[in-house]
Enzyme design. Structure first.
Site, PDB file in Angstrom:
ATOM      1  N   ASN A 136       0.838  -1.201   0.000  1.00 23.27           N
ATOM      2  CA  ASN A 136       0.000   0.000   0.000  1.00 23.27           C
ATOM      3  C   ASN A 136       0.871   1.247   0.000  1.00 23.27           C
ATOM      4  OD1 ASN A 136      -2.235  -1.629   0.156  1.00 23.27           O
ATOM      5  ND2 ASN A 136      -2.755  -1.116   2.266  1.00 23.27           N
ATOM      6  N   ARG A 194      -4.723   8.858  10.380  1.00 27.07           N
ATOM      7  CA  ARG A 194      -5.357   7.636   9.872  1.00 27.07           C
ATOM      8  C   ARG A 194      -5.278   6.562  10.952  1.00 27.07           C
ATOM      9  NH1 ARG A 194      -5.763   7.898   3.926  1.00 27.07           N
ATOM     10  NH2 ARG A 194      -4.519   9.656   3.161  1.00 27.07           N
ATOM     11  N   HIS A 248      -6.497   1.438  12.829  1.00 25.02           N
ATOM     12  CA  HIS A 248      -7.045   0.424  11.955  1.00 25.02           C
ATOM     13  C   HIS A 248      -6.551  -0.961  12.357  1.00 25.02           C
ATOM     14  CE1 HIS A 248      -7.381   3.774   8.695  1.00 25.02           C
ATOM     15  NE2 HIS A 248      -8.373   3.832   9.567  1.00 25.02           N
ATOM     16  N   LYS A 287       1.999  -6.114   9.302  1.00 25.66           N
ATOM     17  CA  LYS A 287       2.438  -5.024   8.430  1.00 25.66           C
ATOM     18  C   LYS A 287       3.909  -4.692   8.680  1.00 25.66           C
ATOM     19  CE  LYS A 287      -2.106  -2.728   8.721  1.00 25.66           C
ATOM     20  NZ  LYS A 287      -2.793  -1.470   9.093  1.00 25.66           N
ATOM     21  N   TYR A 340       3.551   0.448   2.835  1.00 26.01           N
ATOM     22  CA  TYR A 340       3.275  -0.732   3.648  1.00 26.01           C
ATOM     23  C   TYR A 340       3.541  -2.008   2.857  1.00 26.01           C
ATOM     24  CZ  TYR A 340      -0.161   2.583   5.747  1.00 26.01           C
ATOM     25  OH  TYR A 340      -0.807   3.661   6.288  1.00 26.01           O
ATOM     26  N   ASP A 361     -13.203   7.062  10.525  1.00 28.66           N
ATOM     27  CA  ASP A 361     -12.366   7.141  11.721  1.00 28.66           C
ATOM     28  C   ASP A 361     -12.978   8.054  12.780  1.00 28.66           C
ATOM     29  OD1 ASP A 361     -10.576   5.366  10.640  1.00 28.66           O
ATOM     30  OD2 ASP A 361      -9.151   6.899   9.973  1.00 28.66           O
TER      31      ASP A 361
END
Length: 208
Positions: free
Chosen positions: A50, A60, A63, A73, A133, A170
């Site tokens: 990503n 962000r 998650h 990750k 990522y 979010d």
């Protein structure tokens, strides 16, 4: 490359050596030998990569992925700077409810390994910040969940000099306590089991 265990059990910060010259600089944010020594196993087989671009003040996260399947990750900042945050949301983990943060920028080029079941968030500290990522699973919208980065019980280090820019998803995210009450959090033992299964087997070396 230097490795440092983060407060969240199983999460690791990596700081590579940077090689500058009159042309610019060269750096290797991921190195298998250093990763294997720090983690105890090779990196997971990469299922997806990503690339996100964020302006200053964008937040962000937090998650995470429904577990199973769960997602591990490996994250670094390829442009700009960000405060990268890992949150232990694995029920039964010895560090449940704790968090740690890594400053990722173009000076030290740090990277983070985020184990299966650990929540992830970041704050973009400048415009055009790019986060890259490597993921152990492909994205599936139905498996993606989020927790509130503004949860006062977590007290994450979200910068206060500018109004955080959050997505609608979010901004509407629930707290860690509410997610636990609803049974939405990953189980630590199951996460560890999945993670062990992600370790790729090395082919046997031929006998000479």
């Amino acid at each position: 490359m230097k490795a440092r265990a983060l407060t969240v059990e199983g999460a690791i910060e990596f700081t590579p050596r940077v090689f500058p010259d009159d042309r610019g600089r060269f750096v290797s944010p991921y190195q298998e030998r250093a990763f294997t020594e720090a983690h105890g196993a090779p990196l997971f087989p990469v299922a997806q990569t990503n690339h996100s671009v964020s302006r200053r003040g964008v937040v962000r996260g937090i998650h995470y992925t429904v577990t199973p399947p769960g997602t591990a990750k490996y994250v670094h900042c390829s442009r700009g700077s960000a405060l990268d945050i890992v949150v232990d949301i694995r029920v039964g983990s010895p560090t449940f409810g704790r968090w740690d943060a890594v400053l990722m920028d173009q000076n030290d080029h740090r990277a983070s390994f985020i184990p299966v079941g650990v929540g992830h968030a970041f704050v973009a500290l400048e415009d055009d910040t790019v986060m890259s990522y490597m993921l152990s699973e492909c994205y599936a919208a139905e498996n993606e969940l989020s927790l509130s980065v503004l949860d006062p019980a977590l007290a994450l280090p979200i910068t206060t000099d500018t109004e955080p820019v959050l997505s609608e998803r979010d901004r509407a995210a629930i707290t860690l306590a509410e997610a636990q009450r609803q049974g939405l959090l990953p189980d630590y033992a199951r996460c560890r089991q999945i993670e062990r299964g992600l370790a790729p087997e090395r082919p046997a070396r031929p006998v000479r």
